[in-house]
Design an enzyme around this catalytic site. Structure first.
Site, PDB file in Angstrom:
ATOM      1  N   GLN A  29       0.843  -1.202   0.000  1.00 35.88           N
ATOM      2  CA  GLN A  29       0.000   0.000   0.000  1.00 35.88           C
ATOM      3  C   GLN A  29       0.873   1.244   0.000  1.00 35.88           C
ATOM      4  O   GLN A  29       0.381   2.359  -0.059  1.00 35.88           O
ATOM      5  CB  GLN A  29      -0.882   0.009   1.255  1.00 35.88           C
ATOM      6  CG  GLN A  29      -1.834  -1.171   1.333  1.00 35.88           C
ATOM      7  CD  GLN A  29      -2.419  -1.313   2.736  1.00 35.88           C
ATOM      8  OE1 GLN A  29      -3.405  -0.683   3.089  1.00 35.88           O
ATOM      9  NE2 GLN A  29      -1.807  -2.149   3.553  1.00 35.88           N
ATOM     10  N   HIS A  51      -1.619   1.332  -4.207  1.00 36.49           N
ATOM     11  CA  HIS A  51      -2.076   2.714  -4.042  1.00 36.49           C
ATOM     12  C   HIS A  51      -1.282   3.712  -4.887  1.00 36.49           C
ATOM     13  O   HIS A  51      -1.279   4.906  -4.611  1.00 36.49           O
ATOM     14  CB  HIS A  51      -2.023   3.110  -2.552  1.00 36.49           C
ATOM     15  CG  HIS A  51      -3.040   2.387  -1.718  1.00 36.49           C
ATOM     16  ND1 HIS A  51      -3.041   2.384  -0.348  1.00 36.49           N
ATOM     17  CD2 HIS A  51      -4.110   1.645  -2.086  1.00 36.49           C
ATOM     18  CE1 HIS A  51      -4.060   1.662   0.099  1.00 36.49           C
ATOM     19  NE2 HIS A  51      -4.721   1.197  -0.937  1.00 36.49           N
ATOM     20  N   CYS A  60      -2.168  13.501 -15.386  1.00 34.93           N
ATOM     21  CA  CYS A  60      -3.107  14.596 -15.636  1.00 34.93           C
ATOM     22  C   CYS A  60      -4.506  14.169 -15.194  1.00 34.93           C
ATOM     23  O   CYS A  60      -4.908  13.021 -15.399  1.00 34.93           O
ATOM     24  CB  CYS A  60      -3.097  14.945 -17.116  1.00 34.93           C
ATOM     25  SG  CYS A  60      -4.309  16.208 -17.546  1.00 34.93           S
ATOM     26  N   GLU A  88       1.334  -3.907  17.128  1.00 28.29           N
ATOM     27  CA  GLU A  88       0.012  -3.620  17.703  1.00 28.29           C
ATOM     28  C   GLU A  88      -1.035  -4.581  17.142  1.00 28.29           C
ATOM     29  O   GLU A  88      -0.894  -5.078  16.038  1.00 28.29           O
ATOM     30  CB  GLU A  88      -0.447  -2.212  17.285  1.00 28.29           C
ATOM     31  CG  GLU A  88       0.568  -1.127  17.443  1.00 28.29           C
ATOM     32  CD  GLU A  88       0.427  -0.426  18.770  1.00 28.29           C
ATOM     33  OE1 GLU A  88      -0.691  -0.438  19.317  1.00 28.29           O
ATOM     34  OE2 GLU A  88       1.454   0.102  19.256  1.00 28.29           O
TER      35      GLU A  88
HETATM   36  P1  OAD Z   1      -1.452   2.869   9.134  1.00 28.26           P
HETATM   37  O1  OAD Z   1      -0.795   4.106   9.644  1.00 28.26           O
HETATM   38  O2  OAD Z   1      -2.919   2.805   9.153  1.00 28.26           O
HETATM   39  O3  OAD Z   1      -0.914   1.622   9.961  1.00 28.26           O
HETATM   40  C1  OAD Z   1       0.461   1.424  10.201  1.00 28.26           C
HETATM   41  C2  OAD Z   1       0.609   0.115  10.958  1.00 28.26           C
HETATM   42  O4  OAD Z   1       2.002  -0.159  11.070  1.00 28.26           O
HETATM   43  C3  OAD Z   1       0.046   0.134  12.380  1.00 28.26           C
HETATM   44  O5  OAD Z   1      -0.779  -1.023  12.564  1.00 28.26           O
HETATM   45  C4  OAD Z   1       1.294   0.059  13.249  1.00 28.26           C
HETATM   46  O6  OAD Z   1       1.064  -0.674  14.481  1.00 28.26           O
HETATM   47  C5  OAD Z   1       2.252  -0.684  12.350  1.00 28.26           C
HETATM   48  N1  OAD Z   1       3.669  -0.474  12.635  1.00 28.26           N
HETATM   49  C6  OAD Z   1       4.278   0.635  13.113  1.00 28.26           C
HETATM   50  N2  OAD Z   1       5.604   0.449  13.201  1.00 28.26           N
HETATM   51  C7  OAD Z   1       5.849  -0.817  12.769  1.00 28.26           C
HETATM   52  C8  OAD Z   1       7.035  -1.614  12.620  1.00 28.26           C
HETATM   53  N3  OAD Z   1       8.224  -1.131  12.937  1.00 28.26           N
HETATM   54  N4  OAD Z   1       6.895  -2.870  12.148  1.00 28.26           N
HETATM   55  C9  OAD Z   1       5.687  -3.375  11.817  1.00 28.26           C
HETATM   56  N5  OAD Z   1       4.532  -2.671  11.942  1.00 28.26           N
HETATM   57  C10 OAD Z   1       4.610  -1.417  12.406  1.00 28.26           C
HETATM   58  O7  OAD Z   1      -0.859   2.615   7.679  1.00 28.26           O
HETATM   59  P2  OAD Z   1      -1.374   1.674   6.501  1.00 28.26           P
HETATM   60  O8  OAD Z   1      -2.013   0.436   7.050  1.00 28.26           O
HETATM   61  O9  OAD Z   1      -0.254   1.513   5.562  1.00 28.26           O
HETATM   62  O10 OAD Z   1      -3.553   5.073   1.626  1.00 28.26           O
HETATM   63  O11 OAD Z   1      -2.468   2.577   5.847  1.00 28.26           O
HETATM   64  C11 OAD Z   1      -3.143   2.093   4.724  1.00 28.26           C
HETATM   65  C12 OAD Z   1      -3.434   3.194   3.756  1.00 28.26           C
HETATM   66  O12 OAD Z   1      -4.101   4.263   4.437  1.00 28.26           O
HETATM   67  C13 OAD Z   1      -2.212   3.848   3.172  1.00 28.26           C
HETATM   68  O13 OAD Z   1      -1.738   3.172   2.032  1.00 28.26           O
HETATM   69  C14 OAD Z   1      -2.709   5.185   2.787  1.00 28.26           C
HETATM   70  C15 OAD Z   1      -3.497   5.504   4.034  1.00 28.26           C
HETATM   71  O14 OAD Z   1      -4.414   6.449   3.922  1.00 28.26           O
HETATM   72  C16 OAD Z   1      -3.456   5.983   0.642  1.00 28.26           C
HETATM   73  O15 OAD Z   1      -2.694   6.937   0.679  1.00 28.26           O
HETATM   74  C17 OAD Z   1      -4.353   5.723  -0.494  1.00 28.26           C
END
Ligand code: OAD
Length: 240
Positions: free
Chosen positions: A97, A115, A123, A215
């Protein structure tokens, strides 16, 4: 960890779903954690067609800052470990993602960027593309109307925003990879954004699904095993 290493060694097909947590290891902020807000705005208010229509220059300022941050970071040990595993497993797909290109920089080859990517701009009207940095340079140089395209559209990052569909060919390939997988690793994602998260559920995969995240997440109840640890504490050990 021994049993997981054995499962991976025996698997012919592995799929890894990653989110911003894996890039936290490189120093980039996650979306919903501390630092997940930008100038007090939620990501949903910036990364959306509505946010862009309201204030395109503000959205470009946000992406400019993120792009600069991406340029100064390196893939983490966790990214590198996935690239090493890909060399050993016949069918290995990283479905990410993340838009930061760190999997590619680490050497992963079979990467599906669900994503989009923060390397290109497209554009809004005619779908022409150009390097994202060209638009940022035009904005920085004070050029007149730097985000206007000759066709009447506007340059925007080639990123999937809230409320937009995923690129269909990329999503199809990700669904295929989830269906084929015998083992799936879910690394560093909160599992809150669909359809990405559902790839790790029984709807799309019959794989043995292992979550690696410090988490609990929205996917925890759906996986076969949760490893409560940071990606870089687990993946390099699996790639030894
Ligand atoms: P989130 O910020 O929602 O989640 C990040 C996750 O990473 C959390 O569950 C943390 O506990 C975990 N985390 C933090 N540090 C870590 C580590 N060192 N090792 C393993 N895990 C760790 O981010 P995403 O799930 O990526 O979309 O969010 C999904 C989408 O929402 C993104 O792609 C973006 C966002 O809006 C778009 O931009 C379209």
């Amino acid at each position: 960890m021994e049993d997981l290493a054995q499962r991976l060694a025996a698997a012919r097909s592995v799929c890894v779903l990653t989110g911003s947590g894996i890039s936290a290891e490189s120093g980039l902020p996650t979306f919903r954690g501390v630092g997940g807000l930008w100038r007090d705005r939620r990501v949903e208010d910036l990364a959306s067609p509505r946010g862009f229509a309201r204030d395109p220059h503000l959205v470009w300022t946000w992406y400019g800052e993120r792009r600069r941050a991406h340029r100064s970071v390196e893939p983490s040990a966790a990214h590198v470990a996935l690239a090493v595993l890909e060399d050993r497993i016949p069918d290995f797909t990283v479905v990410t993602q993340n838009v930061d290109s760190l999997h590619l920089l680490a050497g992963s080859r079979n990467v599906l960027e669900l994503h989009g990517k923060m390397r290109e701009a497209k554009c809004t009207r005619c779908d022409e593309r150009r390097p994202l940095d060209d638009v940022l340079d035009a904005l920085a140089s004070g050029a007149p109307d730097p985000i206007a395209h000759a066709c009447g559209g506007m340059w925007r990052p080639d990123i999937v925003w809230f409320g937009e569909p995923l690129p269909p060919n990329v999503l199809e390939r990700a669904i295929d990879a989830a269906r084929r997988a015998e083992v799936m690793l879910v690394v560093g994602t909160s599992g809150l954004v669909q359809p990405a998260a559902s790839l790790a559920t029984k709807r799309y995969t019959g794989a043995y699904v292992v979550e690696i995240n410090p988490e609990e997440t929205a996917l925890t109840a759906h996986v076969d095993r949760s490893i409560r640890a940071r990606a870089s504490d687990v993946l390099p050990e699996l790639a030894v």
